[in-house]
Design a protein around this motif. Structure first.
Motif, PDB file in Angstrom:
ATOM      1  N   ARG A  79      -2.586  -9.770  -0.933  1.00 31.19           N
ATOM      2  CA  ARG A  79      -3.068  -8.751  -1.829  1.00 31.19           C
ATOM      3  C   ARG A  79      -4.595  -8.807  -1.971  1.00 31.19           C
ATOM      4  NH1 ARG A  79       0.389  -5.993  -4.964  1.00 31.19           N
ATOM      5  NH2 ARG A  79       2.729  -6.630  -4.790  1.00 31.19           N
ATOM      6  N   LEU A 111       0.941  -1.122  -0.132  1.00 34.34           N
ATOM      7  CA  LEU A 111       0.000  -0.015   0.053  1.00 34.34           C
ATOM      8  C   LEU A 111       0.767   1.468  -0.125  1.00 34.34           C
ATOM      9  CD1 LEU A 111      -2.836  -0.960   2.420  1.00 34.34           C
ATOM     10  CD2 LEU A 111      -2.845  -0.867   0.106  1.00 34.34           C
ATOM     11  N   ILE A 158      -6.586  -6.758   0.301  1.00 33.57           N
ATOM     12  CA  ILE A 158      -6.564  -5.166   0.166  1.00 33.57           C
ATOM     13  C   ILE A 158      -7.880  -4.775  -0.502  1.00 33.57           C
ATOM     14  CG2 ILE A 158      -5.346  -3.452  -0.696  1.00 33.57           C
ATOM     15  CD1 ILE A 158      -2.753  -4.625  -0.168  1.00 33.57           C
ATOM     16  N   ASP A 200      -7.811   2.000   2.530  1.00 32.43           N
ATOM     17  CA  ASP A 200      -7.111   0.720   1.979  1.00 32.43           C
ATOM     18  C   ASP A 200      -6.731   0.107   3.051  1.00 32.43           C
ATOM     19  OD1 ASP A 200      -5.377   2.946   2.298  1.00 32.43           O
ATOM     20  OD2 ASP A 200      -4.561   2.591   0.186  1.00 32.43           O
ATOM     21  N   VAL A 201      -6.075   0.843   4.184  1.00 33.45           N
ATOM     22  CA  VAL A 201      -5.376   0.072   5.357  1.00 33.45           C
ATOM     23  C   VAL A 201      -6.423  -0.554   5.953  1.00 33.45           C
ATOM     24  CG1 VAL A 201      -3.982   0.553   7.485  1.00 33.45           C
ATOM     25  CG2 VAL A 201      -3.518   1.552   5.311  1.00 33.45           C
TER      26      VAL A 201
END
Length: 438
Positions: free
Chosen positions: A417, A88, A420, A373-374
């Motif tokens: 991935r 990220l 995320i 996103d985190v």
């Protein structure tokens, strides 16, 4: 408390409650500094140009990751670090704490997370800690509720469930693999005295009592515990009334013997159980032994070092918790009892399974806005207990938590991935009513 760019590679362990640290802080600081100097990445094609979080006031700072100082939490913190920094592209900063309440206080923005008497900063919405992987709710519900009550508008919350934590009685592979037919030794039926289970274990006479704590210095001298044991079981010969209240009646000063074959044989036909501290789960094991007719001899290790060494060298049952690396190389199995009965436990009856509950991944109240996103990564993160057990065996065999996390991330980059994803609007609003510790 110490802070570094990634958790240190040294191993730390916790007990019930989470208070026991395996290595001194200075070792951890040296390891952190070494990592800082090295500046290495884990994944191929890792993002190397990184950014900070920026709040509504224009202040910028790294994503703050807090973790408890035990091996599994360090591994998960490292995995989160890899995803947040190398996929990220955010800067991160770590803070390690020795107890669950301290990590919670950090997430709530308390200025001094380690000082529970100082609530400054806990309710002003100004936190620099944003993510905690693997929170244990057991035993801390009131602490969590107090933090939420003082900080409702800025309360940290559960982003995702991890897996059920376990605390209880364990049996190592060297013992359980000796019996391949039902009932197996990792069940109460397999440990019933009718099956003479002591033939698979070391006799209590083989234990060096210098490695044990005398009963008078343990919870066997806890009047409340012993009275409750007597109430639940009616075992009048297992306790005695003294001028200081009820105490457990011990054999040769170090072993409490369960009624039946173990007690009538004066310790010759017993299954040894080793616990630690002043007697973690001691009353629970006494109740289980008596009610389910298990010929247990219960002893308390002299200190944490002996607690860690005795099950490694002797054939015995032992107290443990998962996930953790301390006894992972023994490939132990959890001894099963009837499903947890919360109402019975509340009434003092501990003859069913100890209920630890779901371990959780927590985030600060503002993370969904600062870095969706985190937050999405934490929200979608999954790992099974079996996977973590394998990682813990590697750590117990000498691999650092950092290397173990990197190896898992490298072998499972696609899975990493896949976590995320930015959650929907409905899932990005934390509710203080659905938080850890509830």
């Amino acid at each position: 408390v110490f802070k570094c760019r990634r958790p240190c590679a040294t191993e730390w362990y916790f007990a019930m409650p989470v208070t026991t640290l395996r290595f001194i802080l200075s070792v951890g600081l040296i390891s952190c500094l070494a990592d800082l100097v090295a500046g290495t990445t884990c994944l191929q094609n890792a993002v190397t140009t990184r950014k900070d979080l920026v709040n509504a006031k224009g202040e910028s700072y790294p994503v703050g990751l807090v973790y408890g100082d035990w091996a599994s939490a360090q591994v998960l913190a490292e995995i989160a670090h890899i995803a947040i920094e190398e996929i990220l592209g955010y800067n991160t900063q770590f803070a390690g704490y020795s107890s669950i309440p301290e990590t919670w206080r950090a997430l709530f923005g308390c200025t001094n997370p380690t000082d529970t008497s100082d609530n400054s900063g806990c309710s002003d919405g100004n936190t620099r800690s944003h993510v905690m992987m693997e929170s244990w709710p057991l035993g801390y519900a009131s602490t969590w509720n107090q933090l939420v009550d003082a900080n409702y508008d800025f309360a940290a919350f559960r982003a995702s469930n991890l897996f059920n934590g376990l605390v209880g009685m364990y049996i190592g592979k060297a013992v359980w693999e000796q019996k391949t037919s039902a009932p197996l030794l990792d069940t109460k039926e397999g440990l019933h005295e009718d099956g003479q289970p002591w033939t698979y274990f070391d006799p209590i006479s083989a234990f060096n009592t210098s490695k044990l704590t005398p009963c008078t210095s343990t919870e066997f001298a806890n009047d409340n515990f012993m009275q409750n044991y007597l109430t639940i079981t009616g075992d009048t010969a297992g306790v005695s009334l003294t001028g200081n209240g009820y105490v457990g009646v011990c054999h040769a000063d170090y072993w409490w013997l369960a009624p039946g074959e173990c007690r009538t044989s004066s310790g010759l036909r017993c299954v040894p159980v080793i616990t630690g501290g002043t007697g973690w789960a001691l009353e629970e094991y006494m109740q289980k032994a008596t009610v389910w007719q298990l010929p247990l001899a219960i002893g308390v290790a002299k200190d944490f070092q002996e607690f860690g060494e005795l099950p490694m060298s002797m054939k015995c049952l032992f107290y443990w918790w998962e996930p953790d690396s301390l006894f992972a190389t023994l490939e132990p199995k959890y001894v099963t009892f009837p499903a947890h009965n919360a109402a019975a436990w509340a009434d003092g009856n501990q003859t069913t399974t100890n209920g630890v509950g779901m371990l959780e991944n927590l985030v600060s109240y503002d993370l969904p806005d600062l870095a969706p996103d985190v937050y999405g990564f934490v929200y979608h993160f999954q790992m099974s207990m079996d996977t973590m057990r394998g990682i813990m065996r590697d750590v117990a065999s000498g691999e650092s938590t950092k290397d173990a996390a990197c190896r898992w991330a490298t072998l499972n980059t696609g899975v990493l991935r896949s976590f995320i994803q930015i959650p929907t609007t409905e899932s990005t609003t934390g509710s203080a009513g659905s938080t850890a510790g509830s």
